[in-house]
Design a protein around this motif. Structure first.
Motif, PDB file in Angstrom:
ATOM      1  N   GLY A 122      31.444 -51.826  69.471  1.00 42.62           N
ATOM      2  CA  GLY A 122      30.665 -51.461  68.293  1.00 42.62           C
ATOM      3  C   GLY A 122      31.290 -50.338  67.499  1.00 42.62           C
ATOM      4  N   CYS A 123      30.453 -49.491  66.942  1.00 44.13           N
ATOM      5  CA  CYS A 123      30.922 -48.394  66.074  1.00 44.13           C
ATOM      6  C   CYS A 123      31.312 -47.184  66.931  1.00 44.13           C
ATOM      7  CB  CYS A 123      29.819 -48.014  65.100  1.00 44.13           C
ATOM      8  SG  CYS A 123      30.156 -46.516  64.150  1.00 44.13           S
ATOM      9  N   PRO A 124      32.527 -46.647  66.766  1.00 45.20           N
ATOM     10  CA  PRO A 124      32.947 -45.477  67.563  1.00 45.20           C
ATOM     11  C   PRO A 124      32.022 -44.282  67.399  1.00 45.20           C
ATOM     12  CG  PRO A 124      34.827 -46.473  66.475  1.00 45.20           C
ATOM     13  CD  PRO A 124      33.610 -47.148  65.912  1.00 45.20           C
ATOM     14  N   TRP A 125      31.528 -44.059  66.181  1.00 44.81           N
ATOM     15  CA  TRP A 125      30.645 -42.903  65.952  1.00 44.81           C
ATOM     16  C   TRP A 125      29.324 -43.092  66.692  1.00 44.81           C
ATOM     17  CZ3 TRP A 125      25.773 -41.838  64.192  1.00 44.81           C
ATOM     18  CH2 TRP A 125      25.495 -40.480  63.921  1.00 44.81           C
ATOM     19  N   ASP A 126      28.718 -44.269  66.542  1.00 43.01           N
ATOM     20  CA  ASP A 126      27.436 -44.520  67.201  1.00 43.01           C
ATOM     21  C   ASP A 126      27.567 -44.452  68.718  1.00 43.01           C
ATOM     22  OD1 ASP A 126      25.319 -45.335  65.098  1.00 43.01           O
ATOM     23  OD2 ASP A 126      27.074 -46.473  64.484  1.00 43.01           O
ATOM     24  N   ARG A 127      28.657 -44.956  69.265  1.00 46.53           N
ATOM     25  CA  ARG A 127      28.854 -44.939  70.711  1.00 46.53           C
ATOM     26  C   ARG A 127      29.046 -43.526  71.243  1.00 46.53           C
ATOM     27  NH1 ARG A 127      33.312 -46.802  72.295  1.00 46.53           N
ATOM     28  NH2 ARG A 127      34.329 -47.495  70.381  1.00 46.53           N
ATOM     29  N   ALA A 128      29.536 -42.621  70.390  1.00 50.26           N
ATOM     30  CA  ALA A 128      29.830 -41.254  70.832  1.00 50.26           C
ATOM     31  C   ALA A 128      28.602 -40.351  70.835  1.00 50.26           C
ATOM     32  CB  ALA A 128      30.913 -40.640  69.947  1.00 50.26           C
ATOM     33  N   GLN A 129      27.511 -40.806  70.228  1.00 55.47           N
ATOM     34  CA  GLN A 129      26.354 -39.926  70.078  1.00 55.47           C
ATOM     35  C   GLN A 129      25.584 -39.745  71.379  1.00 55.47           C
ATOM     36  OE1 GLN A 129      26.265 -38.236  67.202  1.00 55.47           O
ATOM     37  NE2 GLN A 129      28.121 -39.500  66.980  1.00 55.47           N
ATOM     38  N   THR A 130      25.030 -38.537  71.527  1.00 59.82           N
ATOM     39  CA  THR A 130      24.169 -38.185  72.656  1.00 59.82           C
ATOM     40  C   THR A 130      22.864 -37.629  72.105  1.00 59.82           C
ATOM     41  OG1 THR A 130      24.948 -35.895  72.782  1.00 59.82           O
ATOM     42  CG2 THR A 130      26.219 -37.566  73.997  1.00 59.82           C
ATOM     43  N   LEU A 131      21.908 -37.378  72.994  1.00 61.51           N
ATOM     44  CA  LEU A 131      20.647 -36.787  72.547  1.00 61.51           C
ATOM     45  C   LEU A 131      20.883 -35.453  71.853  1.00 61.51           C
ATOM     46  CD1 LEU A 131      18.309 -37.534  75.602  1.00 61.51           C
ATOM     47  CD2 LEU A 131      18.391 -38.728  73.401  1.00 61.51           C
ATOM     48  N   LYS A 132      21.871 -34.705  72.338  1.00 54.79           N
ATOM     49  CA  LYS A 132      22.152 -33.396  71.747  1.00 54.79           C
ATOM     50  C   LYS A 132      22.769 -33.532  70.360  1.00 54.79           C
ATOM     51  CE  LYS A 132      22.243 -28.922  71.895  1.00 54.79           C
ATOM     52  NZ  LYS A 132      20.970 -28.170  71.889  1.00 54.79           N
ATOM     53  N   THR A 133      23.713 -34.463  70.200  1.00 45.79           N
ATOM     54  CA  THR A 133      24.402 -34.560  68.909  1.00 45.79           C
ATOM     55  C   THR A 133      23.503 -35.116  67.807  1.00 45.79           C
ATOM     56  OG1 THR A 133      25.299 -36.775  69.376  1.00 45.79           O
ATOM     57  CG2 THR A 133      26.632 -34.870  70.039  1.00 45.79           C
ATOM     58  N   ILE A 134      22.497 -35.923  68.162  1.00 42.87           N
ATOM     59  CA  ILE A 134      21.643 -36.497  67.122  1.00 42.87           C
ATOM     60  C   ILE A 134      20.409 -35.643  66.844  1.00 42.87           C
ATOM     61  CG2 ILE A 134      22.418 -38.851  67.583  1.00 42.87           C
ATOM     62  CD1 ILE A 134      19.767 -39.363  69.000  1.00 42.87           C
ATOM     63  N   GLU A 135      20.268 -34.534  67.584  1.00 39.07           N
ATOM     64  CA  GLU A 135      19.113 -33.662  67.354  1.00 39.07           C
ATOM     65  C   GLU A 135      19.034 -33.178  65.906  1.00 39.07           C
ATOM     66  OE1 GLU A 135      17.730 -29.262  68.827  1.00 39.07           O
ATOM     67  OE2 GLU A 135      18.467 -30.644  70.349  1.00 39.07           O
ATOM     68  N   PRO A 136      20.139 -32.690  65.303  1.00 35.79           N
ATOM     69  CA  PRO A 136      20.054 -32.265  63.891  1.00 35.79           C
ATOM     70  C   PRO A 136      19.693 -33.415  62.959  1.00 35.79           C
ATOM     71  CG  PRO A 136      22.052 -31.426  64.932  1.00 35.79           C
ATOM     72  CD  PRO A 136      21.478 -32.440  65.874  1.00 35.79           C
ATOM     73  N   CYS A 137      20.134 -34.618  63.304  1.00 40.82           N
ATOM     74  CA  CYS A 137      19.820 -35.787  62.473  1.00 40.82           C
ATOM     75  C   CYS A 137      18.314 -36.024  62.440  1.00 40.82           C
ATOM     76  CB  CYS A 137      20.528 -37.027  62.995  1.00 40.82           C
ATOM     77  SG  CYS A 137      22.329 -36.934  62.993  1.00 40.82           S
ATOM     78  N   LEU A 138      17.670 -35.922  63.600  1.00 36.95           N
ATOM     79  CA  LEU A 138      16.222 -36.129  63.669  1.00 36.95           C
ATOM     80  C   LEU A 138      15.490 -35.090  62.828  1.00 36.95           C
ATOM     81  CD1 LEU A 138      13.692 -37.465  64.783  1.00 36.95           C
ATOM     82  CD2 LEU A 138      13.898 -36.015  66.813  1.00 36.95           C
ATOM     83  N   GLN A 139      15.901 -33.829  62.955  1.00 38.72           N
ATOM     84  CA  GLN A 139      15.254 -32.772  62.178  1.00 38.72           C
ATOM     85  C   GLN A 139      15.400 -33.027  60.684  1.00 38.72           C
ATOM     86  OE1 GLN A 139      17.294 -29.352  63.783  1.00 38.72           O
ATOM     87  NE2 GLN A 139      15.709 -28.962  65.301  1.00 38.72           N
TER      88      GLN A 139
END
Length: 266
Positions: free
Chosen positions: A27-44
């Protein structure tokens, strides 16, 4: 290239298939690299963007921002599912169970004549779910809430067990006391002391807002919006006169500010 299946039982199934395809090894390298910590700012960020969309009447924009928040929820579900913890279906079922459990006036034999009684039922059941040796009346207030909202929620929970003033007169008098302590701290020049007293004054101001039935977060947001609106008007006036904001004195800028306020009628 991945081929999206032409048919799905429901739109949510199509969305979940797309997300799993993005997280797959091919799949997408960026999406595969994400963790709960890295997407925290995205959620906010997405939550605040949704709040902005809710305040307007651009329906396609509102729909888009709802989708972005849903993406964050599903993304976290997929990460946990990959860890063998739980998946989206577990989240959906747990939520349905909680809603049924906390609405006995709908799904049981408890009565609720109005929204106030329904809320009391909800809070009572919520407290029993969290009973424990170290249970506190303040449990359930997220530490990550915006500071004003967290203060208001904390005060509200304390008030529900009787720890509160009877009216606005209490926090009003307390505010005078806290302002005096802040000014005394300012005279010491000690940053830590000033920060503590400023925090106490802000906390008391939020308490006063609560007793006046005013949402402190919304009030401050409105005040900030008003400041930004007037500041931009000052910028326009200065540009129209051929002057440079950075080269004007504070007295000159105050004069422009006062002119903007007069034009606005207050």
């Amino acid at each position: 290239m991945k081929q999206v299946p032409p048919h799905f039982a429901a739109p949510i199934d199509r969305l979940r298939w797309v997300l799993k395809a993005l997280r797959a090894p091919d799949g997408c390298p960026w999406d595969r690299a994400q963790t709960l910590k890295t997407i925290e700012p995205c959620l906010q960020e997405e939550c605040y963007e949704l709040l902005d969309a809710m305040a307007g009447d651009d329906l396609p924009h509102h729909r888009e921002e709802l989708g972005d928040v849903l993406l964050q929820v599903l993304f976290q579900c997929d990460i946990r599912e990959e860890q063998g913890a739980f998946g989206f279906d577990d989240v959906a079922n747990a939520l349905a169970d909680k809603l049924i459990r906390r609405h006995p006036h709908v799904f049981g034999d408890v009565s609720a004549a109005d929204s106030e009684q329904a809320l009391k039922n909800w809070e009572r059941i919520k407290q029993t779910e969290r009973k424990g040796a170290e249970a506190s009346a303040l449990d359930g207030v997220p530490a990550a809430l915006p500071a004003l909202l967290r203060a208001q929620r904390t005060q509200h929970k304390a008030a529900k067990v009787g720890f509160d003033w009877k009216g606005a007169e209490g926090p009003d008098a307390k505010l005078d006391e806290e302002i005096a302590e802040l000014r005394a701290a300012m005279r010491t020049g000690q940053t830590a002391h000033m920060a503590e007293e400023l925090g106490d004054a802000l906390f008391t101001l939020v308490n006063l807002a609560r007793h006046l039935d005013i949402d402190a977060e919304s009030a401050l947001r409105a005040a900030t919006d008003k400041f930004a609106r007037r500041f931009k008007a000052v910028e326009r006036r200065v540009r129209a006169s051929g002057r440079d904001m950075a080269k004007l004195s504070l007295t000159e800028l105050d004069a422009e500010w006062d002119a903007v306020k007069r034009d606005a009628g207050h």
